[in-house]
Design an enzyme around this catalytic site. Structure first.
Site, mmCIF file in Angstrom:
data_model
loop_
_atom_site.group_PDB
_atom_site.id
_atom_site.type_symbol
_atom_site.label_atom_id
_atom_site.label_comp_id
_atom_site.label_asym_id
_atom_site.label_seq_id
_atom_site.Cartn_x
_atom_site.Cartn_y
_atom_site.Cartn_z
ATOM 1 N N LYS A 198 0.826 -1.204 0.000
ATOM 2 C CA LYS A 198 0.000 0.000 0.000
ATOM 3 C C LYS A 198 0.862 1.256 0.000
ATOM 4 O O LYS A 198 0.547 2.225 -0.670
ATOM 5 C CB LYS A 198 -0.927 0.032 1.213
ATOM 6 N N LYS A 241 -10.021 -11.624 -12.436
ATOM 7 C CA LYS A 241 -11.270 -11.646 -11.688
ATOM 8 C C LYS A 241 -12.038 -10.342 -11.871
ATOM 9 O O LYS A 241 -11.456 -9.296 -12.161
ATOM 10 C CB LYS A 241 -11.023 -11.949 -10.213
ATOM 11 N N LYS A 260 -13.690 -4.002 -9.253
ATOM 12 C CA LYS A 260 -14.196 -2.646 -9.440
ATOM 13 C C LYS A 260 -13.137 -1.727 -10.052
ATOM 14 O O LYS A 260 -13.447 -0.657 -10.543
ATOM 15 C CB LYS A 260 -14.678 -2.069 -8.121
#
Ligand code: TRP
Length: 370
Positions: free
Chosen positions: A118, A234, A237
């Site tokens: 991150k 997959k 979003k």
């Protein structure tokens, strides 16, 4: 006392049919089937939501929207074994984090892979956004860019695993269903619980190890629906065009178009074979989930057909009907009932969490021993 199953459900901006059918519904089924024998703690980790830069004006709305989706998806609001709460409404989470920070190594946190991933992403994004023209020498534009970029990685993000450990330890949870990306955090939770217990005597229940968690929950939890246009990845979003993704807010018309445009192959037969026919198999998977059958059984219903048109129309109709039904349920969700449940459960959770917090405060010398 009942054993505790606990998990945090991250507020998600745009829920799609992949995480709804593949994650949320199986999760709610699990909660319903385990209630009775277990205490179920399901909470919104709202303090975790602000560990990375977000649009704060949207957070309240997102949290309530997500809670409404859970209710529309069938999470029972009247089951007294299922506790639904917002993390920040139980202040013991924050307090225990401050305490356990002092028993956590700096290096230990720096090695967490999610932190490394991150922070790299935040740095890269901030670096891209930073215009060198905004700054004056003596620093070189590059130095400035890096300095500004680094300042976006917060201490809160660094501390994410300690907060998560407190979420779990405050309620003496035994089972914690999480995705693979959270396994390392769960292992850390066990480590710090074992470490504290060794130092201060029995303070915490140590959650069972990740392997045993999988045995308990069954590993088929994480079923993956694929992107409609690129079935090798997959459904997600983050897909930029959104054409390969069916959002739970898509109108039935839009969803129908997306299904009709889904990638297939030139084989011409409806077989369930994810390797050779990934697109068709993905559509079979979706249709099977919506009709409660299995994909092979569904494929058999189309044997003998040499074109995909009718099959796709059936999938599109099933998806459109499903969305119509879901959106109607969502519109009928009773906000007042959700708020009443939250307030009641948050009061109960404050009591449970404060009892654990007091034990730790006593152990470390902040409160007199009873
Ligand atoms: N970190 C988890 C995730 O990103 C969410 C979470 C926060 C959680 N606290 C938790 C999950 C405690 C399980 C237990 O998915």
């Amino acid at each position: 006392m009942k054993k505790v199953i606990l998990t945090g459900l991250r507020a998600n901006n745009d829920l799609h049919i992949g995480n709804y059918l593949g994650a949320l519904l199986p999760f709610i089924d699990m909660a319903k089937s385990k209630a009775g024998e277990y205490q179920l703690n399901l909470f919104m980790p709202d303090l975790h939501s602000i560990t990375t830069p977000i649009d704060h004006s949207k957070l309240q709305g997102t949290i309530m929207d997500n809670l409404k989706v859970f209710a529309a998806a069938g999470l029972p609001l009247d089951n007294s074994d299922i506790y639904l709460y917002r993390q920040s409404y139980v202040p013991a989470h924050s307090e225990l984090t401050v305490l356990l920070n002092n028993f956590t190594g700096f290096g230990e946190m720096g090695r967490m892979t999610q932190f490394k991933d991150k922070s790299q992403r935040i740095n890269a994004e901030a670096y891209d956004r930073t215009g060198a023209q905004d700054f004056k020498l003596p620093e070189t534009p590059h130095d400035i860019k890096m300095r500004v970029a680094e300042s976006r990685v917060s201490v809160g993000l660094f501390d994410y695993p300690v907060l998560m450990a407190c979420d779990i330890l405050l309620y003496n949870a035994t089972y914690v269903p999480v995705g693979d990306d959270q396994s390392q955090h769960l292992e850390f939770t066990r480590d710090i619980a074992i470490r504290m217990n060794a130092k201060f005597g029995d303070l915490f229940t140590v959650p069972v190890e990740v392997k045993k968690q999988h045995e308990f929950f069954g590993k088929d939890q994480g079923l993956r629906i694929k992107d409609l246009l690129d079935p090798s990845k997959k459904m997600s979003k983050s897909d930029e065009t959104g054409k390969g993704v069916i959002f739970m807010t898509d109108s039935p018309e839009v969803a129908t178009k997306k299904i009709m445009a889904a990638a297939t192959d030139s084989i011409g037969m409806v077989n369930y074979d994810p390797v050779k026919q990934p697109g068709i198999s993905n559509l079979l998977q979706i249709l099977a989930l919506l009709t409660g059958k299995d994909p092979q059984e569904t494929a058999d219903e189309y044997s003998g057909q040499t074109q995909y048109g009718d099959f796709k129309k059936d999938v599109a109709k099933a998806v459109a009907d499903f969305l119509t039904d879901f959106q109607a349920k969502l519109a009928k969700v009773d906000n007042a009932a959700i708020l009443a449940k939250l307030e009641k459960d948050e009061a109960a959770m404050r009591e449970q969490a404060n009892a654990t917090l007091l034990k730790v405060q006593q152990a470390v010398g902040l409160r007199p021993k009873a």
